[in-house]
Design a protein around this motif. Structure first.
Motif: not given
Ligand SMILES: Nc1ncnc2c1ncn2[C@@H]1O[C@H](COP(=O)(O)OP(=O)(O)OP(=O)(O)O)[C@@H](O)[C@H]1O
Ligand SMILES: [Mg+2]
Lengths: 232, 330
Positions: B82, B18, B16, B161, B38-44, B13, B194
């Motif tokens: 989420q 992801a 950044n 989650e 948090t921020g590891a990329g799971k949702t991505t 992104y 988590h």
């Molecule tokens: N739409 C977006 N625009 C910019 N950066 C993003 C976007 N979505 C995610 N990111 C970044 O990508 C990285 C991974 O995000 P992601 O949402 O996959 O984390 P996560 O593992 O799901 O975290 P959490 O446990 O907090 O939900 C993070 O650094 C986040 O800031």
């Protein structure tokens, strides 16, 4: 001074209502599409489209009317074609008044709908799409119900604007009693003849009444819709 | 139900990153749990599979066929977000029925009613069916959002989650229900959590993400017993693995910089002297907080232990894990 309206005045009122209704009804689907595109799609030429839509708001109405005449007049580039192939004529017809009104009201309509679309949480649409709903279905079942108040507001705003449209209309389709003489044109015409002030005043009152009625109806309808949507 | 494979998935992104070169295969009928801070990329990862975002590089295959060019609807997945995104203009019943009302499915009304009722029962929200979606508590909304996914039989369930805002009892109940659905339908799940217990009890496989990279993928047992790094070892286990300098108990194997001790790696009754600082009785387990010289160690003991704060005991490591300077297993 409160005599009932003459037949000719009634015709002007009826024509204005008809012109405004069709101007709104026909441009509404296009308005929704353009508002959606501007709110949600990132495409080349988006700013150009946005500018074009807003142009009638900024241009002097007489310029818009003149451009319409040049384009949609009998000998205009598009007008001639439409006349020849489809028998559709705008110039000096009530349909032309509707076209002018629609174009003048379009920016207001698009703006209201666009704001409503931008207020919809995109995650709702995303959720729907990850539950097996295609684009059109998502729009019809999620987006559309949520933006209904905005669509209504946009439509009523456009209708009110169309009722009051004068400059572009008179330039494009002139001021022919019974054919293209709308309420504002009739008021203008009345003011041109000596002693026409009473007639003008009567028409002004009609104009105010219609505008107030539109406003009240719009408030009432949007409150109903908003209530139904938020579930409150 | 289908196998889903990710090949070299990369997504940034802006600047950044992801996800970086993530490859994994979710076998047909597997229950894969994604772990990571948090921020590891799971949702991505879930969003890429669902088709909500496009990868910068890499391929997603469902049942062997690439789906990268497909729309979310064409992929035939069901995602639980989420942040539960319920349709505010619809009732709970209509929210649940929504995925079944698509014209292409053409379900008869009676079937929809039956399915919605069944799912509402499983999720304990049958009494709220006629509420507006906006008139629910957070936990109820979360259950409706799970229900919306469960009414269909997609090729994969993607859940982000899904049980996070439920109370302990409900969470335990739904864990069992999801596990049952997994077993009965043979459904494929990719599940972010988590929660240690969810990961250990529900998963057939666990994937551990670290700053957008998949650092280990295996059965929960493998991840727990045989982690590739101190980072992975810290992701599973309650209390967390104790990480001490390698020579804390005497000579260490060559290359080892850290020793990792899970509670079961701490043998009480012999070895180095240690002091009990605190006895933490959690009901089903009792934790001992120890100090051994400058080091702090948390371990488990018999729930009815007579040990109290101040007690002197001795401990020694039993088949511990060793990590090198970069945190990898030696
Ligand atoms: N739409 C977006 N625009 C910019 N950066 C993003 C976007 N979505 C995610 N990111 C970044 O990508 C990285 C991974 O995000 P992601 O949402 O996959 O984390 P996560 O593992 O799901 O975290 P959490 O446990 O907090 O939900 C993070 O650094 C986040 O800031
Ligand atoms: Mg997340």
């Amino acid at each position: 001074m409160f005599d009932p309206l003459t037949a000719e005045e009634w015709r002007a009122v009826a024509l204005s209502l008809r012109v405004s209704f069709w101007a709104t009804a026909v441009s509404l689907p296009l308005g929704i599409l353009v508002a959606y595109a501007l709110a949600r799609w990132r495409f080349w030429g988006r700013e150009v489209l946005n500018g074009l839509v807003h142009l009638p708001l900024i241009l002097p109405p007489v310029v818009t009317g003149y451009l319409l005449l040049v384009t949609f007049g009998r000998r205009g580039s598009v007008g001639a074609y439409l006349d020849q192939w489809f028998g559709i004529v705008f110039a000096f017809r009530w349909t032309g008044a509707a076209l002018a009104a629609a174009i003048m009201a379009f920016p207001l309509m698009v703006r209201a709908i666009r704001l409503a679309i931008e207020a919809v949480d995109p995650r709702l649409e995303q959720a729907a799409s990850t539950l097996g709903a295609g684009r059109v279905w998502v729009f019809a079942t999620v987006t559309l119900p949520l933006i209904l108040p905005g669509i209504l507001a946009g439509a009523i705003l456009a209708f009110a604007k169309a009722m009051g449209e004068f400059g572009a209309t008179i330039t494009f389709v002139s001021n022919i009693p019974g054919q293209t003489q709308t309420l504002p044109s009739a008021i203008y015409a009345a003011l041109q003849v000596p002693g026409g002030e009473t007639q003008a005043l009567r028409l002004v009152l009609v104009s105010i009444t219609v505008a107030m009625a539109a406003l009240l109806v719009s408030e009432w309808v949007s409150r109903k819709v908003a209530k139904r949507i938020s579930g409150a | 139900m289908a196998e889903v494979s990710l090949v070299g998935l990369t997504k940034s992104y802006g600047t950044n990153r992801a996800l970086a070169d993530v490859s994994m295969t979710i076998p047909d009928g597997a229950f894969v749990v994604l772990l990571g801070p948090t921020g590891a990329g799971k949702t991505t990862t879930l969003r890429l599979i669902a088709g909500l975002d496009r990868p910068d590089a890499g391929d997603i295959r469902i049942a062997g066929a690439p789906v990268t060019a497909d729309t979310p609807a064409q992929r035939d997945v069901a995602m639980v977000f989420q942040q539960y995104s319920l349709y505010p203009h619809l009732t709970v019943r209509e929210n649940l029925a929504f995925p079944l009302r698509s014209p292409v499915l053409n379900w008869p009304e009676a079937e929809i009613t039956r399915k919605v009722g069944e799912v509402a029962e499983v999720l304990r929200i049958a009494h709220k069916l006629d509420n507006k979606a906006t008139q629910l508590s957070g936990g109820e909304m979360q259950r409706v959002s799970i229900g919306r996914a469960l009414v269909r039989n997609p090729r994969i369930y993607l859940m982000d989650e899904p049980l996070s805002s439920l109370d302990a009892k409900l969470r335990a109940d739904l864990r069992i229900e999801l596990k049952r659905i997994h077993a009965e339908l043979g459904a494929t799940f990719l599940y972010v959590t988590h929660d240690q217990i969810e990961a250990m009890t529900m998963a057939t496989h666990v994937g551990v993400l670290d700053a957008g990279r998949l650092v280990q993928f295996g059965t929960p047992r493998e991840i727990y017993e045989n982690p590739v790094s101190a980072y992975v070892a810290s992701r599973l286990g309650q209390p967390r693995i104790n990480l001490l300098p390698a020579d804390a108990f005497g000579p260490a194997p060559a290359g080892a910089v850290q020793i990792g001790l899970r509670p079961e790696h701490v043998r009480i009754g012999e070895g180095q002297p240690a002091t009990v600082r605190r006895v933490e009785r959690l009901g089903d387990q009792t934790r001992l907080h120890l100090t051994m010289g400058p080091h702090e160690i948390v371990t488990l003991t018999d729930p009815h232990t007579a040990l109290a704060a101040g007690a002197q005991i001795s401990i020694r490591p039993d088949t511990p894990l060793w990590f090198d300077a970069s945190g990898n297993r030696t």
